[in-house]
Design a protein around this motif. Structure first.
Motif, PDB file in Angstrom:
ATOM      1  N   UNK A 196      -1.618  -4.880   0.529  1.00 31.65           N
ATOM      2  CA  UNK A 196      -2.625  -4.035  -0.111  1.00 31.65           C
ATOM      3  C   UNK A 196      -3.426  -4.768  -1.187  1.00 31.65           C
ATOM      4  N   UNK A 197      -3.324  -6.095  -1.249  1.00 31.32           N
ATOM      5  CA  UNK A 197      -4.053  -6.866  -2.258  1.00 31.32           C
ATOM      6  C   UNK A 197      -5.540  -6.991  -1.924  1.00 31.32           C
ATOM      7  N   UNK A 198      -5.850  -7.141  -0.646  1.00 31.54           N
ATOM      8  CA  UNK A 198      -7.243  -7.312  -0.232  1.00 31.54           C
ATOM      9  C   UNK A 198      -8.046  -6.076  -0.621  1.00 31.54           C
ATOM     10  N   UNK A 199      -9.217  -6.304  -1.145  1.00 35.65           N
ATOM     11  CA  UNK A 199     -10.090  -5.203  -1.519  1.00 35.65           C
ATOM     12  C   UNK A 199      -9.864  -4.689  -2.935  1.00 35.65           C
ATOM     13  N   UNK A 200      -8.852  -5.203  -3.624  1.00 34.67           N
ATOM     14  CA  UNK A 200      -8.550  -4.758  -4.985  1.00 34.67           C
ATOM     15  C   UNK A 200      -9.072  -5.738  -6.043  1.00 34.67           C
TER      16      UNK A 200
END
Length: 151
Positions: A23-27
């Motif tokens: 869930x790191x991508x896009x943050x």
């Protein structure tokens, strides 16, 4: 919204965002804004996405010994530390402490691993734990094992 605020020994602060690696991508934008605000406040900022293996598995396994039922009586702790000496394999430490204390090896092993979990004894978490893992008294007592967490 950040997950944790830590007050550091020196008096400063650290804000920690915890995210699953998937869930790191896009943050990045949110992390950047939070980092900026933390810098303005004079705080450190960290994004934590988990521990590397095998340290994560080792800590999960050791956490099974965190319970009070595995804690040795305060009168037993010095003998276990003495048995471990300046460093020894877990199996040799269990044998030595078991002889010294006249306790069952399984009981001594649980005590020893509890002391490792709470940081009275230290083990290397970066290699798979086994009965041949090196265990030694911790340099300073701590409520939790010392873990290096990259910022």
């Amino acid at each position: 919204m950040p997950d944790f605020f830590l007050r550091l020994r020196e008096g400063g602060g650290r804000v920690v965002d915890v995210r699953h690696p998937d869930l790191l991508a896009g943050e990045e934008r949110q992390f950047s804004l939070t980092r900026e605000l933390c810098q303005q406040a004079g705080w450190e900022y960290e994004v934590f996405s988990g521990m590397a293996e095998p340290a994560a598995s080792n800590l999960r396994w050791l956490s099974g010994y965190r319970l009070h039922r595995y804690a040795p009586a305060s009168t037993i702790v010095p003998a276990i530390i003495e048995a471990v000496g300046s460093g020894i394999s877990v199996s040799a430490g269990v044998r030595r402490a078991s002889r010294m204390l006249r306790l069952e090896p399984s009981t001594v092993q649980a005590h020893l691993l509890h002391l490792a979990f709470i940081g009275v004894l230290q083990v290397g978490l970066d290699e798979h734990l086994s009965m041949e893992t090196w265990i030694a008294p911790a340099r300073e007592k701590s409520p939790m094992p010392r873990l290096a967490v990259a910022s």
